[in-house]
Design a protein around this motif. Structure first.
Motif, mmCIF file in Angstrom:
data_model
loop_
_atom_site.group_PDB
_atom_site.id
_atom_site.type_symbol
_atom_site.label_atom_id
_atom_site.label_comp_id
_atom_site.label_asym_id
_atom_site.label_seq_id
_atom_site.Cartn_x
_atom_site.Cartn_y
_atom_site.Cartn_z
ATOM 1 N N LEU B 273 34.725 58.523 76.028
ATOM 2 C CA LEU B 273 34.038 59.324 77.056
ATOM 3 C C LEU B 273 34.936 59.512 78.278
ATOM 4 N N ARG B 274 35.700 58.474 78.606
ATOM 5 C CA ARG B 274 36.595 58.596 79.776
ATOM 6 C C ARG B 274 37.658 59.664 79.520
ATOM 7 N N VAL B 275 38.207 59.661 78.320
ATOM 8 C CA VAL B 275 39.226 60.679 78.012
ATOM 9 C C VAL B 275 38.588 62.068 78.021
ATOM 10 N N ARG B 276 37.373 62.140 77.487
ATOM 11 C CA ARG B 276 36.691 63.440 77.443
ATOM 12 C C ARG B 276 36.439 63.998 78.844
ATOM 13 N N GLU B 277 36.223 63.103 79.815
ATOM 14 C CA GLU B 277 36.026 63.576 81.199
ATOM 15 C C GLU B 277 37.263 64.334 81.677
ATOM 16 N N THR B 278 38.425 63.788 81.364
ATOM 17 C CA THR B 278 39.652 64.442 81.833
ATOM 18 C C THR B 278 39.866 65.779 81.099
ATOM 19 N N TYR B 279 39.466 65.825 79.830
ATOM 20 C CA TYR B 279 39.573 67.098 79.110
ATOM 21 C C TYR B 279 38.621 68.142 79.716
ATOM 22 N N ALA B 280 37.416 67.689 80.109
ATOM 23 C CA ALA B 280 36.466 68.629 80.730
ATOM 24 C C ALA B 280 37.020 69.114 82.069
ATOM 25 N N ASP B 281 37.665 68.213 82.813
ATOM 26 C CA ASP B 281 38.298 68.619 84.080
ATOM 27 C C ASP B 281 39.354 69.683 83.823
ATOM 28 N N TRP B 282 40.137 69.457 82.769
ATOM 29 C CA TRP B 282 41.198 70.414 82.469
ATOM 30 C C TRP B 282 40.639 71.739 81.970
ATOM 31 N N ARG B 283 39.482 71.662 81.332
ATOM 32 C CA ARG B 283 38.837 72.911 80.900
ATOM 33 C C ARG B 283 38.477 73.728 82.145
ATOM 34 N N VAL B 284 37.950 73.047 83.167
ATOM 35 C CA VAL B 284 37.607 73.733 84.424
ATOM 36 C C VAL B 284 38.876 74.328 85.044
ATOM 37 N N ALA B 285 39.957 73.543 85.033
ATOM 38 C CA ALA B 285 41.221 74.040 85.592
ATOM 39 C C ALA B 285 41.724 75.246 84.808
ATOM 40 N N SER B 286 41.535 75.210 83.481
ATOM 41 C CA SER B 286 42.002 76.343 82.672
ATOM 42 C C SER B 286 41.178 77.596 82.934
ATOM 43 N N TRP B 287 40.000 77.425 83.546
ATOM 44 C CA TRP B 287 39.182 78.583 83.920
ATOM 45 C C TRP B 287 39.499 79.047 85.341
ATOM 46 N N GLY B 288 40.518 78.432 85.947
ATOM 47 C CA GLY B 288 40.945 78.869 87.272
ATOM 48 C C GLY B 288 40.217 78.208 88.419
ATOM 49 N N MET B 289 39.514 77.100 88.160
ATOM 50 C CA MET B 289 38.789 76.421 89.247
ATOM 51 C C MET B 289 39.348 75.032 89.496
ATOM 52 N N GLY B 290 40.626 74.863 89.223
ATOM 53 C CA GLY B 290 41.248 73.549 89.394
ATOM 54 C C GLY B 290 41.338 73.112 90.847
ATOM 55 N N ALA B 291 41.592 74.069 91.750
ATOM 56 C CA ALA B 291 41.801 73.700 93.152
ATOM 57 C C ALA B 291 40.554 73.067 93.775
ATOM 58 N N PRO B 292 39.360 73.711 93.667
ATOM 59 C CA PRO B 292 38.180 73.048 94.238
ATOM 60 C C PRO B 292 37.825 71.756 93.518
ATOM 61 N N LEU B 293 38.106 71.706 92.221
ATOM 62 C CA LEU B 293 37.826 70.464 91.489
ATOM 63 C C LEU B 293 38.749 69.350 91.981
ATOM 64 N N GLN B 294 40.009 69.701 92.156
ATOM 65 C CA GLN B 294 40.967 68.713 92.659
ATOM 66 C C GLN B 294 40.530 68.194 94.037
ATOM 67 N N ARG B 295 40.039 69.102 94.859
ATOM 68 C CA ARG B 295 39.592 68.702 96.205
ATOM 69 C C ARG B 295 38.409 67.737 96.098
ATOM 70 N N LEU B 296 37.514 68.027 95.171
ATOM 71 C CA LEU B 296 36.343 67.169 94.998
ATOM 72 C C LEU B 296 36.749 65.791 94.479
ATOM 73 N N LEU B 297 37.687 65.788 93.525
ATOM 74 C CA LEU B 297 38.109 64.502 92.947
ATOM 75 C C LEU B 297 38.886 63.662 93.940
ATOM 76 N N ARG B 298 39.484 64.307 94.910
ATOM 77 C CA ARG B 298 40.233 63.585 95.943
ATOM 78 C C ARG B 298 39.322 62.937 96.978
ATOM 79 N N LEU B 299 38.038 63.283 96.939
ATOM 80 C CA LEU B 299 37.129 62.781 97.975
ATOM 81 C C LEU B 299 37.056 61.269 98.006
ATOM 82 N N GLU B 300 37.227 60.677 96.870
ATOM 83 C CA GLU B 300 37.091 59.222 96.813
ATOM 84 C C GLU B 300 38.102 58.537 97.718
#
Lengths: 175, 655
Positions: B273-300
């Motif tokens: 499941l942990r690996v799948r999370e990163t694949y789902a993140d990359w799927r979002v990035a491949s749809w061109g929404m990597g920048a806001p996702l990266q910003r959200l993941l950096r919040l921690e």
């Protein structure tokens, strides 16, 4: 809007009910809502500057929830299929905490609008904040935010400073 | 950002994590197969305990009668008596077939219970989630913009049918669940709040898209399927442990093994499941929404220093920490490396499957041999009636093919299946690593050497797998355990040879693919060749492991009467191991050399061109190289295209 005279305690000022009675009434006034938003942004800039842009969209919905006498606990359960357990947003702690504290301050002062803070005596505001700030811990605990609990002292200090700054108390205290 | 919005160009080419199918799919399949095999294995153990001694006695009597009454080679029998001997043998077959059917009953019941329970849990899980979360449908009337945009995203990403949209109280969270082709995207927050946040920023959208990414990757039904099957198996195994005969050492060891097995399953499941999370993140990035996702993941990171370390709880968590996800989103290279935990868990999975396999494989071999043996008995009287010149060669050939060949074929098929599973997990990751190394310009031949580490970890994991399966035939808890390190060393060498082959094959067959589209056919050929070579290498490992069992059964003592069984065992084990090892290495050299030479020759004849400008190229490794004509990457299939990479790469550039 029911108000109380200065120094009078709300009849349901029990720890678990703290702030609950007044928050909806307090947020019914647009200027109060704007004040909470301003103070929250100010506190956020101090305690979690990275979140300002990323969580700005949640401010209004959270104010709506608080105005309905509600509180959205931070959902950080590590359940399969969710976005992630680490998404513990500070704004989910700050909005209810600031709303409740301001509502209680005004209830104690016997005033409906937050503008009264700017007209009140500075030492009175400082004392009120000092005596009631400890109750913010209760709200933080109720939000179930791990991050909020870990940084509660810092949050309380930041909120106190922000309200003092909003009321102008700190600026006038300086020589 | 709407789906139609223009996407910024990529800063630099990023490796496309979806150039290969994710290795997690094979691991999920292996996990589910392991559950079925463990259930069957436990069922067969119950059979052995509850079998009727009279039936075994009957079979032994018929067998003894058959041995006493006539020679085994029917070709030597007088044609007049062949039918009688055949009848006797048929009786033996019938008797043993009946016994096998009785033996098969408990495993069949176990597997049926497992299937029924798992199907029920799987089918009911959407109701469970809906009840617990208090979900309601998210309609276009209450959240028109959100519904319209999510439907558009689903259509754009080729998710068909589109997921059902639902909401529940909360904020800044999402969830993907549901059955295959009936997936549900759950958003936290009232429809009005979601609609409001949707227009206020990208955070809600990114969370929703991450969940949509899970749906696009097919995560939800695989996750729930694996969970359902293992939860059912846990229930069955608790019953098994509760009804274990006696309360002695066996019960304790079995209980400990069950606990270890379940701990391993939980670790594997959470790891997947942990690996799948990163694949789902990359799927979002491949749809061109990597920048806001990266910003959200950096919040921690805003949590600042002093965050308590939770390394000890890491294997049990279902989600990786946000900063780790952000790091993987910044550089997809981590998804292309052969990690130690992948090797270990693949090894353990292999061990669990293999330990549950012998009895099941034995049954399959018997079931395969049964029709072949019956056919042999039917045709033997006719062969016996043939002239002497034809009788002997035909009899020997048919005896070998129908009696021995059918069993060996079934065993080979079982090993081939096992090889495919390993190829689709560890083999796939080695292929990815080989291509990532080429893309990064790491061409050193010495990079084959470090593959001994994953090989050794796989071997160690396999031994752990043998250990934790209850009543395992291959368990190292038997008197021959001092020979286990030798077996492990040999198995490490075999796996190392295989990994070298997979890497070489991937470089040669995939690293030379100058094209824009994914080279599916060459990839499948690489997988097929890898599985076939691994089957060749599995044979000696399996036979050597079986020879270790001889000390347990006392078989050697009975066969070599008058000799010291321990000495005989050591002699047989060493001879078997070394002979088989030598044979395996020779076969490996032959198969690997032939397949690599065939690929090399076919490449030498092929003319390749740049996929962008059709510039003619010399056949060579093209991954990581650019076209001399247009300066574009030659192996575009390895990288995210400009549009797709916008998210991930752009976000990194802004950091």
């Amino acid at each position: 809007v029911r108000t109380w005279s200065a120094g009078e305690r709300h009849p349901r000022f029990a720890e678990e009910e703290w702030g609950k009675m007044q928050t909806s009434q307090f947020l019914a006034l647009p200027e109060n809502r704007a004040a909470v938003a301003e103070i929250v942004r100010h506190v956020l800039a101090q305690v979690a500057p990275d979140e300002i842009d990323a969580t700005a969209e949640f401010l209004e919905p959270l104010l709506d929830v608080a105005a309905a006498d509600g509180l959205l606990p931070v959902d950080s359960s590590d359940e399969a299929g969710r976005f992630g357990s680490g998404l513990d947003l500070m704004i989910q702690v700050l909005v209810p905490a600031v709303s409740a504290l301001l509502a209680n301050l005004l209830a104690t002062l016997g005033q409906p609008a937050v503008t009264a803070l700017r007209e009140a005596r500075r030492d009175e505001i400082r004392d009120l904040i000092a005596t009631q700030a400890s109750a913010i811990f209760v709200v933080i605990r109720r939000t179930r935010s791990r991050r909020g609990r870990r940084r509660s002292v810092e949050i309380v200090a930041a909120i106190t400073n922000a309200i003092e700054a909003y009321a102008g108390a700190r600026a006038e205290r300086r020589p | 950002v709407s789906p139609e919005a223009p996407l910024p160009p990529a800063a630099s080419p990023q490796l496309d994590p979806f150039a290969f199918p994710p290795e997690t799919r094979g691991r999920f399949q292996m996990l589910m197969l392991a559950a079925v095999l463990v259930a069957a294995h436990v069922g067969l153990t119950i059979s052995a305990w509850t079998q009727d001694p009279r039936m075994v006695g009957n079979m032994r009597r018929v067998m003894e009668e058959s041995r006493q009454k006539g020679p085994h080679n029917l070709a030597e029998v007088d044609p007049a008596h062949t039918a009688a001997v055949s009848d006797l043998n048929l009786r033996f077959f019938r008797q043993s077939g009946r016994l096998f059917l009785v033996w098969l009953l408990p495993p069949a019941v176990m597997v049926s219970l497992l299937g029924a329970g798992a199907a029920l849990l799987y089918r009911l899980h959407p109701h469970r989630v809906r009840r617990r979360q208090g979900t309601r449908p998210l309609t276009a009337e209450r959240a028109p913009r959100v519904v319209a945009e999510l439907q558009l995203w689903a259509a754009r990403c080729g998710i068909s049918p589109p997921p059902a949209l639902e909401w529940c109280p909360g904020m800044a969270q999402g969830m993907a669940f549901g059955l295959k082709r009936r997936q549900v995207l759950l958003l936290h927050g009232s429809p009005e709040a979601i609609e409001r946040t949707w227009s206020g920023g990208d955070t809600s959208r990114v969370i929703a898209l991450h969940e949509l990414g899970h749906i696009a990757n097919g995560d939800a039904h695989e996750r729930e399927g694996a969970r359902a099957i293992w939860l059912t198996l846990i229930g069955l195994m608790l019953l098994f442990v509760a009804f274990l005969p006696g309360r002695g050492r066996l019960a304790w060891i079995t209980s400990l093994q069950c606990a270890a097995l379940l701990a391993f399953v939980w670790m594997t499941w959470t790891g997947l499941l942990r690996v799948r999370e990163t694949y789902a993140d990359w799927r979002v990035a491949s749809w061109g929404m990597g920048a806001p996702l990266q910003r959200l993941l950096r919040l921690e990171e805003a949590a600042g220093p002093g965050r308590p370390s939770r390394r000890w709880s890491w294997p049990w968590q279902l989600h990786p920490p946000l900063h780790r996800r952000a790091a993987v989103l910044k550089d997809a290279g981590a998804l292309f490396r052969v990690s130690a935990d992948l090797s270990l868990l693949t090894g353990i999975q292999l061990g669990v499957v293999a330990a549950s396999l012998p009895i099941v494989a034995g049954v399959l071999m018997f079931l395969g041999a049964l029709p072949a043996g019956l056919l042999y008995l039917v045709i033997m009287p006719h062969i016996a009636a043939l002239p002497a010149a034809l009788k002997m060669p035909l009899a020997v050939t048919s005896a070998l093919i129908l009696n021995l060949g059918a069993s060996l074929l079934m065993a080979t098929l079982v090993l081939l299946g096992l090889s495919f599973l390993v190829t689709n997990t560890l083999g796939l990751q080695v292929q990815r690593e080989a291509i990532a190394d080429l893309a990064a310009g790491r061409h050193s031949r010495w990079r084959y050497l470090p593959l001994w580490r994953p090989a050794a970890i796989v071997a160690l994991g396999t031994e752990i797998g043998f250990l934790i399966v209850p009543m395992s035939m291959f368990s190292p808890l038997f008197p021959a355990w001092p020979a286990v390190p030798l077996w492990l060393a040999g198995f490490t060498c075999l796996i190392w040879l295989w990994l070298i082959y997979v890497r070489a094959m991937a470089r040669l067959a995939l690293g030379t693919q100058a094209r824009a589209a994914n080279p599916r056919l060459p990839r499948r050929l690489v997988n097929l060749a890898s599985a076939a070579v691994l089957t060749v290498l599995f044979w000696p490992a399996a036979v050597a492991r079986f020879t270790l069992l001889f000390t347990n059964t006392g078989l050697l003592g009975s066969v070599f009467a008058g000799h010291n069984p321990r000495r005989v065992f050591v002699f047989v084990f060493f001879i078997t191991t070394f002979v088989l090892f030598g044979l395996a290495v020779a076969l490996f050299t032959l198969c690997a050399g032939a397949s690599l030479a065939a690929v090399g020759l076919s490449l030498a004849k092929r003319r390749s061109h740049c996929p962008t400008c059709s510039h003619a190229l010399r056949p060579r490794l093209v991954v990581g190289r650019t076209c001399p004509g247009c300066d574009e990457p030659l192996a575009r299939w390895v990288f995210l295209s400009g549009e797709k990479a916008a998210g991930g790469a752009q976000s990194c550039a802004t950091k």
